[in-house]
Design a protein around this motif. Structure first.
Motif, PDB file in Angstrom:
ATOM      1  N   VAL A 292       4.673 -14.544   0.459  1.00  0.00           N
ATOM      2  CA  VAL A 292       4.061 -13.573  -0.446  1.00  0.00           C
ATOM      3  C   VAL A 292       5.192 -12.919  -1.241  1.00  0.00           C
ATOM      4  O   VAL A 292       6.092 -12.313  -0.663  1.00  0.00           O
ATOM      5  CB  VAL A 292       3.250 -12.506   0.325  1.00  0.00           C
ATOM      6  N   LEU A 293       5.132 -13.086  -2.560  1.00  0.00           N
ATOM      7  CA  LEU A 293       6.134 -12.485  -3.441  1.00  0.00           C
ATOM      8  C   LEU A 293       5.576 -11.197  -4.018  1.00  0.00           C
ATOM      9  O   LEU A 293       4.448 -11.175  -4.536  1.00  0.00           O
ATOM     10  CB  LEU A 293       6.502 -13.451  -4.568  1.00  0.00           C
ATOM     11  N   LEU A 294       6.367 -10.124  -3.950  1.00  0.00           N
ATOM     12  CA  LEU A 294       5.955  -8.810  -4.432  1.00  0.00           C
ATOM     13  C   LEU A 294       6.921  -8.313  -5.496  1.00  0.00           C
ATOM     14  O   LEU A 294       8.135  -8.512  -5.385  1.00  0.00           O
ATOM     15  CB  LEU A 294       5.910  -7.810  -3.271  1.00  0.00           C
ATOM     16  N   ALA A 295       6.370  -7.650  -6.506  1.00  0.00           N
ATOM     17  CA  ALA A 295       7.167  -7.116  -7.612  1.00  0.00           C
ATOM     18  C   ALA A 295       6.719  -5.692  -7.924  1.00  0.00           C
ATOM     19  O   ALA A 295       5.690  -5.234  -7.427  1.00  0.00           O
ATOM     20  CB  ALA A 295       7.005  -8.007  -8.849  1.00  0.00           C
ATOM     21  N   SER A 296       7.485  -5.038  -8.771  1.00  0.00           N
ATOM     22  CA  SER A 296       7.132  -3.665  -9.145  1.00  0.00           C
ATOM     23  C   SER A 296       5.878  -3.620 -10.010  1.00  0.00           C
ATOM     24  O   SER A 296       5.155  -2.636 -10.018  1.00  0.00           O
ATOM     25  CB  SER A 296       8.298  -2.965  -9.839  1.00  0.00           C
ATOM     26  N   ASP A 297       5.615  -4.692 -10.776  1.00  0.00           N
ATOM     27  CA  ASP A 297       4.364  -4.814 -11.528  1.00  0.00           C
ATOM     28  C   ASP A 297       4.085  -6.296 -11.731  1.00  0.00           C
ATOM     29  O   ASP A 297       4.946  -7.140 -11.463  1.00  0.00           O
ATOM     30  CB  ASP A 297       4.407  -4.047 -12.859  1.00  0.00           C
ATOM     31  N   SER A 298       2.908  -6.618 -12.226  1.00  0.00           N
ATOM     32  CA  SER A 298       2.476  -8.021 -12.311  1.00  0.00           C
ATOM     33  C   SER A 298       3.266  -8.851 -13.312  1.00  0.00           C
ATOM     34  O   SER A 298       3.182 -10.072 -13.295  1.00  0.00           O
ATOM     35  CB  SER A 298       0.979  -8.090 -12.631  1.00  0.00           C
TER      36      SER A 298
ATOM     37  N   ASN B  92       0.802  -1.229   0.000  1.00  0.00           N
ATOM     38  CA  ASN B  92       0.000   0.000   0.000  1.00  0.00           C
ATOM     39  C   ASN B  92       0.832   1.276   0.000  1.00  0.00           C
ATOM     40  O   ASN B  92       0.372   2.303  -0.497  1.00  0.00           O
ATOM     41  CB  ASN B  92      -0.948   0.013   1.193  1.00  0.00           C
ATOM     42  N   ARG B  93       2.008   1.251   0.573  1.00  0.00           N
ATOM     43  CA  ARG B  93       2.830   2.464   0.631  1.00  0.00           C
ATOM     44  C   ARG B  93       3.905   2.494  -0.457  1.00  0.00           C
ATOM     45  O   ARG B  93       4.106   3.504  -1.108  1.00  0.00           O
ATOM     46  CB  ARG B  93       3.472   2.625   2.009  1.00  0.00           C
ATOM     47  N   LEU B  94       4.609   1.389  -0.646  1.00  0.00           N
ATOM     48  CA  LEU B  94       5.689   1.379  -1.628  1.00  0.00           C
ATOM     49  C   LEU B  94       5.208   1.002  -3.024  1.00  0.00           C
ATOM     50  O   LEU B  94       5.945   1.151  -3.989  1.00  0.00           O
ATOM     51  CB  LEU B  94       6.818   0.448  -1.182  1.00  0.00           C
ATOM     52  N   GLY B  95       3.982   0.505  -3.136  1.00  0.00           N
ATOM     53  CA  GLY B  95       3.392   0.255  -4.444  1.00  0.00           C
ATOM     54  C   GLY B  95       3.751  -1.068  -5.092  1.00  0.00           C
ATOM     55  O   GLY B  95       3.486  -1.272  -6.277  1.00  0.00           O
ATOM     56  N   LEU B  96       4.350  -1.990  -4.335  1.00  0.00           N
ATOM     57  CA  LEU B  96       4.645  -3.297  -4.901  1.00  0.00           C
ATOM     58  C   LEU B  96       3.347  -4.091  -5.043  1.00  0.00           C
ATOM     59  O   LEU B  96       2.389  -3.868  -4.304  1.00  0.00           O
ATOM     60  CB  LEU B  96       5.637  -4.051  -4.014  1.00  0.00           C
TER      61      LEU B  96
END
Length: 157
Positions: A54-60, A23-27
């Motif tokens: 949970v894996l997070l990236a800059s976009d999908s 929510n804050r860093l936008g991942l």
């Protein structure tokens, strides 16, 4: 050859960490899975347990840059509270961003603890991996007391 695959953070409260990183860093979440049993624990030198990863990236469509993990069904200690200032042996994960002022205001509003106040400094000349320009940087503690640095570089014109 070596390259960094991702940073992995073991979370006390994965929802608090998701609030920050998503929510804050936008991942964006590209995978959210659970692994259970002795194989899951074997990855970490534990007995049988359940891992939520949970894996997070800059976009999908990108590779993950952050993995958030939480461990259940096993007893693990919490890391000690870090000192008020920087200490030998600490590490910081650095993310380059383009909306420094907006994120800074949100993090301050969220009450996150900063290592020091956000700073701006000019870098008049370029060097390998570090262009000339105005640098904005903040270092704060995430919900699990990991040091996170956010950096925006406004290139010199």
């Amino acid at each position: 050859m070596i390259s960094l695959s991702r940073a992995t953070f073991f979370c006390k409260d994965i929802n608090a960490s998701l609030h920050l990183y998503q929510n804050r860093l936008g991942l964006v979440i590209i995978d959210d899975k659970k692994l259970s049993g002795p194989g899951a624990g074997g990855l970490l030198g534990l007995g049988s347990c359940t891992l939520r990863i949970v894996l997070l990236a800059s976009d999908s469509n990108s590779q993950p840059v952050v993995a958030l993990m939480t461990i259940s069904e096993a007893e693990i200690p919490n890391m000690p509270t870090p000192p008020e200032g920087i200490a030998a042996g600490q590490a910081a994960t650095v993310f380059q961003i383009t909306n420094f002022d907006e994120i800074c205001a949100q993090l301050e509003n969220d009450g996150l603890k900063f290592l020091c106040a956000p700073v701006e400094y000019p870098k008049p000349t370029s060097s390998p991996g570090s262009p000339a320009g105005l640098y904005k940087e903040m270092i704060f503690f995430d919900p699990d007391n990991n040091l996170i640095s956010l950096l925006e570089i406004i290139p010199k014109k």
